[in-house]
Design a protein around this motif. Structure first.
Motif, PDB file in Angstrom:
ATOM      1  N   GLU A 487       0.724  -1.147  -0.027  1.00 12.06           N
ATOM      2  CA  GLU A 487       0.161  -0.134  -0.130  1.00 12.06           C
ATOM      3  C   GLU A 487       0.797   1.196  -0.168  1.00 12.06           C
ATOM      4  OE1 GLU A 487      -4.054  -1.578   2.061  1.00 12.06           O
ATOM      5  OE2 GLU A 487      -2.751  -0.487   3.287  1.00 12.06           O
ATOM      6  N   ARG A 488       2.041   1.234   0.766  1.00 12.63           N
ATOM      7  CA  ARG A 488       2.793   2.466   0.639  1.00 12.63           C
ATOM      8  C   ARG A 488       3.532   2.706  -0.828  1.00 12.63           C
ATOM      9  NH1 ARG A 488       5.272   0.643   5.568  1.00 12.63           N
ATOM     10  NH2 ARG A 488       7.092  -0.031   4.411  1.00 12.63           N
ATOM     11  N   TRP A 489       3.790   1.267  -1.429  1.00 15.35           N
ATOM     12  CA  TRP A 489       4.461   1.337  -2.762  1.00 15.35           C
ATOM     13  C   TRP A 489       3.397   2.023  -3.515  1.00 15.35           C
ATOM     14  CZ3 TRP A 489       3.357   0.161  -7.990  1.00 15.35           C
ATOM     15  CH2 TRP A 489       4.408   0.336  -8.863  1.00 15.35           C
ATOM     16  N   LEU A 490       2.040   1.665  -3.762  1.00  8.27           N
ATOM     17  CA  LEU A 490       1.005   2.203  -4.543  1.00  8.27           C
ATOM     18  C   LEU A 490       0.926   3.558  -4.256  1.00  8.27           C
ATOM     19  CD1 LEU A 490      -1.763  -0.623  -4.404  1.00  8.27           C
ATOM     20  CD2 LEU A 490      -0.654   0.385  -6.241  1.00  8.27           C
ATOM     21  N   ARG A 491       0.900   4.132  -2.942  1.00  7.88           N
ATOM     22  CA  ARG A 491       0.556   5.689  -2.612  1.00  7.88           C
ATOM     23  C   ARG A 491       1.980   6.332  -3.495  1.00  7.88           C
ATOM     24  NH1 ARG A 491      -0.669   8.215   3.298  1.00  7.88           N
ATOM     25  NH2 ARG A 491      -0.752  10.246   2.484  1.00  7.88           N
ATOM     26  N   LYS A 492       3.238   6.036  -3.287  1.00 11.84           N
ATOM     27  CA  LYS A 492       4.160   6.699  -3.895  1.00 11.84           C
ATOM     28  C   LYS A 492       4.149   6.647  -5.408  1.00 11.84           C
ATOM     29  CE  LYS A 492       8.305   5.989  -2.185  1.00 11.84           C
ATOM     30  NZ  LYS A 492       9.476   5.299  -1.827  1.00 11.84           N
ATOM     31  N   TYR A 493       3.737   5.463  -5.816  1.00 13.89           N
ATOM     32  CA  TYR A 493       3.539   5.285  -7.312  1.00 13.89           C
ATOM     33  C   TYR A 493       2.513   6.394  -7.978  1.00 13.89           C
ATOM     34  CZ  TYR A 493       2.253   3.271 -12.164  1.00 13.89           C
ATOM     35  OH  TYR A 493       2.340   3.219 -13.410  1.00 13.89           O
ATOM     36  N   ALA A 494       1.379   6.264  -7.324  1.00  9.57           N
ATOM     37  CA  ALA A 494       0.365   7.269  -7.634  1.00  9.57           C
ATOM     38  C   ALA A 494       0.694   8.875  -7.662  1.00  9.57           C
ATOM     39  CB  ALA A 494      -1.008   6.908  -7.011  1.00  9.57           C
ATOM     40  N   LEU A 495       1.570   9.124  -6.312  1.00 10.12           N
ATOM     41  CA  LEU A 495       1.786  10.435  -6.441  1.00 10.12           C
ATOM     42  C   LEU A 495       2.643  11.203  -7.495  1.00 10.12           C
ATOM     43  CD1 LEU A 495       2.466  10.579  -2.527  1.00 10.12           C
ATOM     44  CD2 LEU A 495       0.648  11.814  -3.625  1.00 10.12           C
ATOM     45  N   GLN A 496       3.384   9.954  -8.273  1.00  8.38           N
ATOM     46  CA  GLN A 496       4.491  10.300  -9.178  1.00  8.38           C
ATOM     47  C   GLN A 496       3.982  10.274 -10.552  1.00  8.38           C
ATOM     48  OE1 GLN A 496       8.458   8.754  -8.621  1.00  8.38           O
ATOM     49  NE2 GLN A 496       7.860   8.340  -6.256  1.00  8.38           N
ATOM     50  N   GLN A 497       2.641   9.978 -10.697  1.00  9.17           N
ATOM     51  CA  GLN A 497       2.097   9.654 -12.108  1.00  9.17           C
ATOM     52  C   GLN A 497       1.069  10.940 -12.383  1.00  9.17           C
ATOM     53  OE1 GLN A 497       3.264   7.057 -13.850  1.00  9.17           O
ATOM     54  NE2 GLN A 497       4.437   6.944 -12.177  1.00  9.17           N
ATOM     55  N   SER A 498       1.366  11.560 -13.573  1.00 10.23           N
ATOM     56  CA  SER A 498       0.579  12.336 -13.937  1.00 10.23           C
ATOM     57  C   SER A 498      -0.862  11.987 -14.762  1.00 10.23           C
ATOM     58  CB  SER A 498       1.318  13.401 -14.962  1.00 10.23           C
ATOM     59  OG  SER A 498       1.587  12.385 -16.131  1.00 10.23           O
TER      60      SER A 498
END
Length: 566
Positions: A487-498
């Motif tokens: 879940e931490r990985w998903l949150r970081k990924y979502a923050l960095q995607q436009s």
């Protein structure tokens, strides 16, 4: 004068799991974790049923409704047994718990420091040999006879199927049941209430001012109802009468609830549940050194504010609700410290390292110089590594909540003065540890022996599942910890995607996929609502329970390492 250490309390809620981290000078010092299936039971009060009494062990096994019977040693049984029995059976027969000043009692952390022994035997536990025949063989023989008499008295009082009010003082560990006492205590912010304390009032040893000790004792004694006792905690020093009275009234209210519940109780039954993990941590850890209290959950933030407004109004300004984009522990730079709990090897700044091994009987720590270059004399190198290792060993004991017997094998040193420096450093570091410990100087073989209070399984045992590959001889990261990492990985990924609504495939081991599929809300739908990502969860038997892989469905590329420190 003792140097003040800057402390922070970080309260992290992920799903049903609550993690409370104590950070000292920017580094993780302690971590407390609670899940619905493994809630803390220290301080819980039960009406139990005596299953069997074993005189050879000087103990009774008591059914309190847990998987294993609780262990009640005769030394943890006082006159309270008779008092509570009278209460349960609505009998008017009362025992006198005795009088005593208790000036030298230790710091109260939720367990009674004052024993109320049976009439005629109360000197056995407290006298320490004082009195007319307090020296020589006669004294030792007399005490041995008193202990034997005390044991026989308790064995005669406790019978199978008896009802008894008990309190948990150690949680179940491995196959062992909870450790119990019948000397009930109820912990508050400023004092610990002894419902059958017989008027005894004790003050924490850490309150050193004789004038303040006398003030606190006189004040609390004037407030206590007849028959009750109290242990005054360190944080009560210099506090106003109104706060102490408010704390006592809250504790007396809890005892009244216990009395009411006992009237219709049938053993085994839980009578009183300790405070929530948040209230317990604030009660035991809150002092002037805590400069920041942060929660990532509105409900925990509200509970924290309610407690602080009552217990320490001047610290309300230090409480905040986390608003950062990264997960709380990552935002404060301690996420890697949390995950390092499962590592055998811990590196030292000098280039040396320690190895931590858990065995059935003890924990063994080996100190190695590693790549630390021998630019100085060997003795000087060994001393520097050993001093650094001593500080790190204590930090790891606190962080991992390791208890029992700990053996540390330091690097050999020739000079006895250097051995004493290592011993003094270890002793000084242990003063910051809330758990009680004993330590012996280094032996001729460079080995140090430590015992540390163990009241619950270590953090590694609580956060880990048995490894299916080795049949339980080792411990691997718990699947819930892996899910938190996902879940931490998903949150970081979502923050960095436009671009939103991207499609990903997540591969996990069979042990991790089970809780994902059995959650109340479909996991894939939950992640879509949280991150606007289409995630499809798939099983991969080749993966360990502490591993996972994310693939972009667009080009089948493994993108796991690009967006996480794995």
């Amino acid at each position: 004068m003792k140097k003040s250490v800057k402390k922070q309390l970080l309260m992290n809620k992920t799903g049903d799991e609550i993690q409370v981290a104590l950070v000292e000078e920017g580094r993780l010092a302690e971590l407390i974790i609670e899940r619905p299936e493994s809630r803390r039971s220290i301080g819980d009060i039960y009406l139990g049923r005596v299953h069997k009494v074993i005189e050879g062990l000087k103990a009774a096994f008591v059914d309190i409704g847990q998987k294993s019977d609780g262990f009640l040693h005769f030394s943890d049984v006082g006159t309270t047994t008779e008092d509570y029995k009278a209460l349960i059976e609505d009998d008017d027969d009362d025992d006198d718990g005795g009088e005593g000043e208790g000036d030298e009692e230790g710091d109260a952390k939720g367990s009674s420091a004052v024993q109320a022994e049976p009439s005629g035997a109360k000197t056995v536990a407290r006298s320490g040999g004082r009195g007319p025949s307090a020296s020589g063989k006669d004294s030792r023989s007399e005490q041995a006879e008193k202990r034997q008499s005390y044991t026989q008295m308790i064995a005669g009082k406790l019978k199978a199927n008896d009802s008894i009010l008990v309190q948990v003082i150690k949680e179940p560990i491995s196959t062992k049941g909870s450790r119990l006492t019948s000397d009930i205590t109820i912990a508050g912010r400023f004092m610990v209430l002894l419902p059958f304390g017989g008027g005894q009032v004790a003050v924490s040893r850490r309150v050193v001012s004789r004038k303040e000790r006398a003030r606190l004792k006189k004040l609390v004694r004037s407030m206590l109802p007849e028959g009750f006792g109290a242990i005054i905690r360190t944080v009560a020093e210099m506090q106003e009468e109104s706060l102490l009275r408010q704390d006592l009234e809250m504790l007396l209210g809890k005892w009244t609830q216990i009395e009411e519940k006992l009237k219709d109780a049938t053993p085994p039954q839980l009578i009183f549940k300790e405070d929530t993990i948040i209230s317990s941590v604030l009660r035991d850890s809150l002092n002037s050194d805590v400069t920041e209290i942060v929660a990532n959950s509105p409900s925990i933030h509200k509970e924290t504010l309610n407690y602080i407004e009552w217990a320490a109004p001047d610290m309300v300004k230090n409480v905040s609700l986390y608003q950062g984009k990264l997960p709380l522990f990552e935002g404060y730079g301690i996420a890697k410290d949390v995950e390092s709990i499962f590592s055998r090897k811990v590196w030292l700044k000098s280039g040396g390292y320690i190895i931590i091994e858990h065995t059935e009987a003890m924990v063994v720590v080996d100190v190695n110089s590693g790549r630390y270059a021998a630019k100085r004399e060997q003795e000087e190198n060994s001393l520097k590594t050993n001093l650094e290792a001593a500080r790190e060993v204590v930090r790891q004991l606190r962080l991992r909540d390791i208890g029992g017997i700990i053996v540390v094998d330091f690097i050999d040193m020739m000079d006895n003065r250097n051995s004493k420096k290592v011993y003094d450093t270890m002793k000084g570091e242990l003063r910051n540890d809330r758990a009680k410990s004993n330590i012996l100087p280094l032996s001729d073989f460079g080995v140090m022996q430590i015992t540390r209070e163990r009241i619950r399984p270590s953090l590694m045992q609580r956060m880990g599942d048995q490894c299916p590959a080795c049949g339980g001889s080792g411990v691997v990261q718990a699947r819930f910890t892996t899910i938190n990492q996902i879940e931490r990985w998903l949150r970081k990924y979502a923050l960095q995607q436009s671009m939103k609504f991207q499609q990903l495939d997540l591969y996990v081991s069979p042990t991790v996929i089970e809780p994902l599929q059995n959650s109340d809300m479909k996991t894939e739908m939950k992640w879509f609502l949280q991150h606007l990502l289409f995630v499809r969860v798939k099983e991969d038997e080749s993966l360990r329970s502490d591993d996972f892989r994310f693939y972009s469905r667009k080009n089948s590329k493994d993108i796991t390492a690009e967006y996480g420190d794995l």
